[in-house]
Design a protein around this motif. Sequence first.
Motif, PDB file in Angstrom:
ATOM      1  N   MET A  76      -8.686  40.471  52.393  1.00  0.00           N
ATOM      2  CA  MET A  76      -9.661  41.175  53.231  1.00  0.00           C
ATOM      3  C   MET A  76     -10.874  41.576  52.387  1.00  0.00           C
ATOM      4  SD  MET A  76      -7.524  43.688  55.798  1.00  0.00           S
ATOM      5  CE  MET A  76      -8.988  44.452  56.524  1.00  0.00           C
ATOM      6  N   ALA A  77     -10.606  41.995  51.162  1.00  0.00           N
ATOM      7  CA  ALA A  77     -11.700  42.399  50.273  1.00  0.00           C
ATOM      8  C   ALA A  77     -12.662  41.234  50.048  1.00  0.00           C
ATOM      9  CB  ALA A  77     -11.139  42.891  48.937  1.00  0.00           C
ATOM     10  N   ILE A  78     -12.131  40.029  49.959  1.00  0.00           N
ATOM     11  CA  ILE A  78     -13.011  38.873  49.754  1.00  0.00           C
ATOM     12  C   ILE A  78     -13.973  38.724  50.928  1.00  0.00           C
ATOM     13  CG2 ILE A  78     -13.049  36.349  49.613  1.00  0.00           C
ATOM     14  CD1 ILE A  78     -10.409  36.692  47.938  1.00  0.00           C
ATOM     15  N   GLY A  79     -13.440  38.877  52.141  1.00  0.00           N
ATOM     16  CA  GLY A  79     -14.307  38.833  53.318  1.00  0.00           C
ATOM     17  C   GLY A  79     -15.330  39.956  53.312  1.00  0.00           C
ATOM     18  N   ALA A  80     -14.863  41.149  52.957  1.00  0.00           N
ATOM     19  CA  ALA A  80     -15.745  42.321  52.980  1.00  0.00           C
ATOM     20  C   ALA A  80     -16.853  42.194  51.939  1.00  0.00           C
ATOM     21  CB  ALA A  80     -14.929  43.585  52.736  1.00  0.00           C
ATOM     22  N   LEU A  85     -22.369  41.273  50.194  1.00  0.00           N
ATOM     23  CA  LEU A  85     -23.319  40.579  49.323  1.00  0.00           C
ATOM     24  C   LEU A  85     -24.347  39.801  50.143  1.00  0.00           C
ATOM     25  CD1 LEU A  85     -20.882  39.362  46.538  1.00  0.00           C
ATOM     26  CD2 LEU A  85     -22.667  41.102  46.320  1.00  0.00           C
ATOM     27  N   LEU A  86     -23.884  39.180  51.224  1.00  0.00           N
ATOM     28  CA  LEU A  86     -24.811  38.457  52.105  1.00  0.00           C
ATOM     29  C   LEU A  86     -25.863  39.406  52.670  1.00  0.00           C
ATOM     30  CD1 LEU A  86     -22.514  36.120  54.239  1.00  0.00           C
ATOM     31  CD2 LEU A  86     -24.376  35.403  52.731  1.00  0.00           C
ATOM     32  N   LEU A  87     -25.395  40.558  53.133  1.00  0.00           N
ATOM     33  CA  LEU A  87     -26.311  41.486  53.799  1.00  0.00           C
ATOM     34  C   LEU A  87     -27.221  42.197  52.804  1.00  0.00           C
ATOM     35  CD1 LEU A  87     -23.964  42.935  56.554  1.00  0.00           C
ATOM     36  CD2 LEU A  87     -25.895  41.391  56.867  1.00  0.00           C
ATOM     37  N   GLY A 152     -19.155  50.957  45.081  1.00  0.00           N
ATOM     38  CA  GLY A 152     -19.204  49.871  46.057  1.00  0.00           C
ATOM     39  C   GLY A 152     -20.605  49.520  46.538  1.00  0.00           C
ATOM     40  N   LEU A 153     -20.626  48.723  47.597  1.00  0.00           N
ATOM     41  CA  LEU A 153     -21.884  48.263  48.187  1.00  0.00           C
ATOM     42  C   LEU A 153     -22.006  48.851  49.589  1.00  0.00           C
ATOM     43  CD1 LEU A 153     -21.456  44.477  47.316  1.00  0.00           C
ATOM     44  CD2 LEU A 153     -22.990  46.065  46.147  1.00  0.00           C
ATOM     45  N   THR A 154     -23.205  49.292  49.934  1.00  0.00           N
ATOM     46  CA  THR A 154     -23.373  49.781  51.302  1.00  0.00           C
ATOM     47  C   THR A 154     -23.651  48.596  52.220  1.00  0.00           C
ATOM     48  OG1 THR A 154     -25.697  50.160  50.889  1.00  0.00           O
ATOM     49  CG2 THR A 154     -24.231  52.057  50.674  1.00  0.00           C
ATOM     50  N   VAL A 155     -23.226  48.743  53.456  1.00  0.00           N
ATOM     51  CA  VAL A 155     -23.391  47.664  54.430  1.00  0.00           C
ATOM     52  C   VAL A 155     -24.257  48.169  55.579  1.00  0.00           C
ATOM     53  CG1 VAL A 155     -22.179  46.034  55.915  1.00  0.00           C
ATOM     54  CG2 VAL A 155     -21.072  46.895  53.855  1.00  0.00           C
ATOM     55  N   PRO A 156     -25.408  47.544  55.820  1.00  0.00           N
ATOM     56  CA  PRO A 156     -26.247  47.984  56.931  1.00  0.00           C
ATOM     57  C   PRO A 156     -25.549  47.682  58.251  1.00  0.00           C
ATOM     58  CG  PRO A 156     -27.092  45.948  56.014  1.00  0.00           C
ATOM     59  CD  PRO A 156     -25.969  46.374  55.123  1.00  0.00           C
ATOM     60  N   ALA A 241     -16.087  45.698  56.718  1.00  0.00           N
ATOM     61  CA  ALA A 241     -17.302  46.087  55.991  1.00  0.00           C
ATOM     62  C   ALA A 241     -18.310  46.712  56.953  1.00  0.00           C
ATOM     63  CB  ALA A 241     -17.898  44.871  55.286  1.00  0.00           C
ATOM     64  N   TYR A 242     -18.527  46.066  58.093  1.00  0.00           N
ATOM     65  CA  TYR A 242     -19.446  46.625  59.096  1.00  0.00           C
ATOM     66  C   TYR A 242     -18.945  47.982  59.579  1.00  0.00           C
ATOM     67  CZ  TYR A 242     -22.212  42.352  59.872  1.00  0.00           C
ATOM     68  OH  TYR A 242     -23.061  41.298  59.751  1.00  0.00           O
ATOM     69  N   TRP A 243     -17.638  48.040  59.777  1.00  0.00           N
ATOM     70  CA  TRP A 243     -17.020  49.230  60.374  1.00  0.00           C
ATOM     71  C   TRP A 243     -17.126  50.438  59.447  1.00  0.00           C
ATOM     72  CZ3 TRP A 243     -12.115  51.528  58.999  1.00  0.00           C
ATOM     73  CH2 TRP A 243     -11.626  52.457  59.947  1.00  0.00           C
TER      74      TRP A 243
END
Lengths: 362, 275
Positions: A76-80, A85-87, A152-156, A241-243
């Motif tokens: 799941m972490a790989i997906g997150a 990183l994409l966003l 960590g990374l923030t996700v918009p 990640a979005y959640w």
Amino acid sequence: MVAVRSRADRLVASTLRRHLLIALGAAVVLLLLSAQIGAYDDYNLTAVAIFAVAAAGLTLLTGLNGQLSLGHGALMAIGAYTTSLLLKDHRQLPVIVVLLISVVSAGVIGIAFGYAAARLRGPYLAGATLTLAVALPQVATRYKSIFGGESGLTVPPSAPPDWLGADFPPERWLAWIAVAAAVVTMLLLANLLRSAPGRAFKAVRDNEAAAALAGIDVARTQVLAFVISAACAGLAGALFAYWSGITSPAGFSLSLSLQLITAIVIGGLGSLAGAVWGSIVLVFVPLLTSGLASSVHLPSAVADNLPLAIYGGILVIAMLVAPHGIQGALRRILAIGRARREHTPGGGQKGVVDWDDPAPGT
Amino acid sequence: MEKRGEGKEERVGELSRPTLEVVDLTVRFGGILALDQVSLRIDAGEVVAIIGPNGAGKTTLFNAVCGFVRPGSGRIDYRGEPLLGTAPHRLARLGIARTLQSLGLWPGLSVQENVVAGSNRRPGFVSSLLALPSSDRIEAELASKAHDILGRLGIAGYASAYPLTLPYGVQKRVIIARALMAEPSLLLLDEPVSGLSAEDIDELAGLIKQLRTRMCVAVVEHHLDFVMAISDRIIVLNVGRVIASGTPKEIRDDPQVATAYLGEDVPTPEASSDA
Ligand SMILES: Nc1ncnc2c1ncn2[C@@H]1O[C@H](COP(=O)(O)OP(=O)(O)O)[C@@H](O)[C@H]1O
Ligand SMILES: [Mg+2]
């Protein structure tokens, strides 16, 4: 009456049409529900959908193919992290694109682990996936400049599209995305399990030598199960990640992997419906127990640990009462009801292949 | 069981080369010499029985053919092509089907699914994933074929049951049904009648006599009446060696066989040492 019956039969005669009808029905009910409930419950509904995606993938791997993975939190972490990183670089990327890329990236990692896993059995496989669960978050801590370290990374958030109106709640939009993802995942998995791949997964789980003699490539089947399962975990991770709005190692600890295992066992091992029940338990029982714990006035040392204790207690009782999980118990209740109505104990329908039937006695 | 008129059909395009040829096959497990320079052949249209006391190496011979064990030396040819080194899961497509001494039913699949999974024909991954009409069509064909085979073996009524809930005799038929689903040209049966009633044994003998028009059958079995009834040829193994080979009558009269095997009490088959 007969004419109506035969038209209804024809409508569901095709597997795809039957599964699509169920999927659409579920989607409509959930979307209507999401509009009736507040932001907080939409947030919880999203969580259930996310866990259901991950748990469905895990139940395919562990329940139906017999490969125990204690490392699904890491997948799941790989997906997150892929999503985050994409966003980070492309804020405007459409959700669907982000989700698909995350699915692919987890799937590709799944190929590598699948090949390793196909060589391992029982405790060795559990050990290897456990290592994955523990080691992968370390990578994020180690390569701080890319993965943001402990913080960590923030996700918009994904903004609702304009046609939904300016004041459409973002929680509800995310719930829609997660529910749609979960429904599509269930649809595709249900299709697979109805047909040859589903039989191959179970045949390999039940007896590898006999599976090989029937022309089933055992190693390939195991890798395939791992990849599908990893892809589901990747999708769940991306939604996660979005959640949560932030992707950090703490979110994907070993306990997440163990929670997923708990969910599929409680729900009913090897059944897609069971994965959904398990996810509901996973999300709502802790909420319930922390509510209970805070309603009685206790010293904080006790109160802080009470939710976990009650949660554990509920799980133990559930396993004693329903050893085949919630889905197994429901199936039994339904079967008793049907037998009463028809006065035919047991009953043997011909040609009915129950795709999500867990192995009796497993 | 319903008898069909297949017995009269002649085999078309029969080839002179053997279906299976084993030459000087040696298999060792540590210090145990399980097979010692074994040579034998099975010709098209033949029913061959392989007999011998427990531990003689009968199952090991099948395991070597199926790629489950690696012989130390020797050769196995199938229809003139070398078979050694072929992965077990490729055999089904080559036309070789085998039942295990331990049956190898999948408890999590219904009888119907257990049989359907024996077919070499199956819908592709993408077609299954998307539930395309082609996958439904193939699944329907497989289901009806499985139903026919189950019917022929007299167990169609158990199609939706789960195998471990069924009597042993039914389980043994299910496993044969699975092998037949592949329409093999070489059928390897490992102790198909052990644990069956006399009536079931007669029925199975009848079935094998019908099958011989479409495939060759190699049967490992202890039950001598059954073996004598079905075989064209009997091969006797003892401690990893072929000690005799011939027609049922020749084997019955062979003094070497009598001392090595037939003279003794017929050993009761034990739980398997399959793959
Ligand atoms: N996988 C294995 N590992 C070690 N020894 C084996 C194995 N399979 C068979 N054997 C040994 O090889 C000999 C022949 O066994 P087997 O072929 O099963 O005999 P049969 O089927 O004629 O009763 C026996 O001594 C058995 O213990
Ligand atoms: Mg044997």
